[in-house]
Design a protein around this motif. Structure first.
Motif, short mmCIF file in Angstrom:
data_model
loop_
_atom_site.label_atom_id
_atom_site.label_comp_id
_atom_site.label_asym_id
_atom_site.label_seq_id
_atom_site.Cartn_x
_atom_site.Cartn_y
_atom_site.Cartn_z
N ARG A 151 0.87 -1.18 0.00
CA ARG A 151 0.00 0.00 0.00
C ARG A 151 0.90 1.23 0.00
O ARG A 151 2.07 1.14 0.36
N ASN A 193 1.31 5.82 0.23
CA ASN A 193 0.84 7.15 0.63
C ASN A 193 1.75 8.15 -0.07
O ASN A 193 2.98 8.04 0.04
N LYS A 219 -2.50 11.02 -2.75
CA LYS A 219 -3.13 9.72 -3.01
C LYS A 219 -2.66 8.75 -1.94
O LYS A 219 -1.48 8.72 -1.59
N SER A 220 -3.59 7.93 -1.48
CA SER A 220 -3.23 6.94 -0.47
C SER A 220 -4.10 5.70 -0.63
O SER A 220 -5.29 5.80 -0.92
N THR A 221 -3.47 4.56 -0.44
CA THR A 221 -4.21 3.29 -0.37
C THR A 221 -4.02 2.66 1.00
O THR A 221 -4.38 1.49 1.19
N ASN A 241 -5.63 3.03 3.65
CA ASN A 241 -6.87 2.69 4.34
C ASN A 241 -7.49 1.40 3.82
O ASN A 241 -8.45 0.90 4.39
N LEU A 242 -6.96 0.84 2.74
CA LEU A 242 -7.48 -0.42 2.22
C LEU A 242 -7.07 -1.58 3.12
O LEU A 242 -5.97 -1.57 3.68
N GLU A 271 -6.61 -6.22 -0.06
CA GLU A 271 -7.23 -5.49 -1.15
C GLU A 271 -6.29 -4.47 -1.77
O GLU A 271 -6.70 -3.69 -2.64
N ALA A 272 -5.06 -4.45 -1.31
CA ALA A 272 -4.07 -3.56 -1.91
C ALA A 272 -3.91 -3.94 -3.38
O ALA A 272 -3.99 -5.12 -3.74
N LYS A 273 -3.71 -2.97 -4.22
CA LYS A 273 -3.67 -3.22 -5.67
C LYS A 273 -2.29 -3.64 -6.16
O LYS A 273 -2.09 -3.86 -7.34
N TYR A 314 0.72 -4.56 -10.38
CA TYR A 314 -0.10 -3.43 -9.96
C TYR A 314 -1.33 -3.41 -10.84
O TYR A 314 -1.21 -3.30 -12.07
N GLY A 365 -5.04 2.16 -11.10
CA GLY A 365 -5.99 3.01 -10.39
C GLY A 365 -7.37 2.87 -11.01
O GLY A 365 -7.78 1.79 -11.43
#
Length: 185
Positions: free
Chosen positions: A87, A89, A99-101, A103-104, A108-110, A126, A129
């Motif tokens: 993830r 930030n 942009k941040s991931t 909180n996933l 569920e991280a991409k 990856y 987005g």
């Protein structure tokens, strides 16, 4: 009657196969379905943690977590594997999150690990987005215990109103570069 019951339990226990664990670098096409590709040598351990770099006047923080025994469900293969999920930030010069991931939920991280190569290069996929924009390959090369070298190559995407609605965020936030050095925090 007790003997028949006891014999049934013993036979049942022998008929149940234990899940076979294979080293992480085993080709998943060569294993039976629902086998387990296990990080038996702790090769993923050096990559786990929080890493930081500055790129193009932005602070990039990546957090890498390990999930053991994660189900991978491909069309023809289903197996369990120890995986790393990434993830991120990204903050601008003023410290505002762009942009941040983070909180996933981890799984569920991409960005998730695909393969560890012998030269301590860990490859990730990856999924991109919005509308999969920016999907591609990320790799980290372990330099030493506190530094990794980042490489990100996005793949081309053709966006139309049919596959992606107007107003979709088509910004690629990850640093599109080779040789960016991240330091472990």
């Amino acid at each position: 009657m007790k003997n028949i019951f006891l014999l049934s339990i013993i036979l049942l226990s022998f008929s149940c196969k234990a899940q076979q664990a294979y080293p992480l670098d085993t080709d998943y096409d060569a294993i039976p379905n629902y086998s387990y590709l296990k990080d038996t040598n702790n090769e993923l351990l050096p990559f786990i943690g929080t890493w930081k770099a500055i790129f193009d006047n932005k602070e990039i923080i990546i957090k890498i977590d390990k999930v053991d025994h994660h189900l991978v469900d491909y069309v023809t293969n289903k197996f369990y594997r120890d995986l790393l999920f990434m993830r991120y930030n990204i903050k601008n010069v003023q410290g505002t999150v762009i942009k941040s991931t983070m909180n996933l939920p981890v799984t569920e991280a991409k960005i998730k690990s695909i393969r560890l190569f012998p030269n301590q290069v860990l490859s990730f996929s990856y999924s991109g987005g919005d509308c999969r924009y920016g999907w591609g390959d990320v790799s980290l090369k372990l330099i030493d215990a506190t530094h990794v070298k980042w490489r990100y190559q996005p793949e081309g995407v053709i966006l139309t109103n049919l596959n992606c609605p107007n107003g979709t965020d088509t910004t690629i936030y990850l640093p599109e570069t080779n040789n960016l050095i991240f330091t472990k925090q």
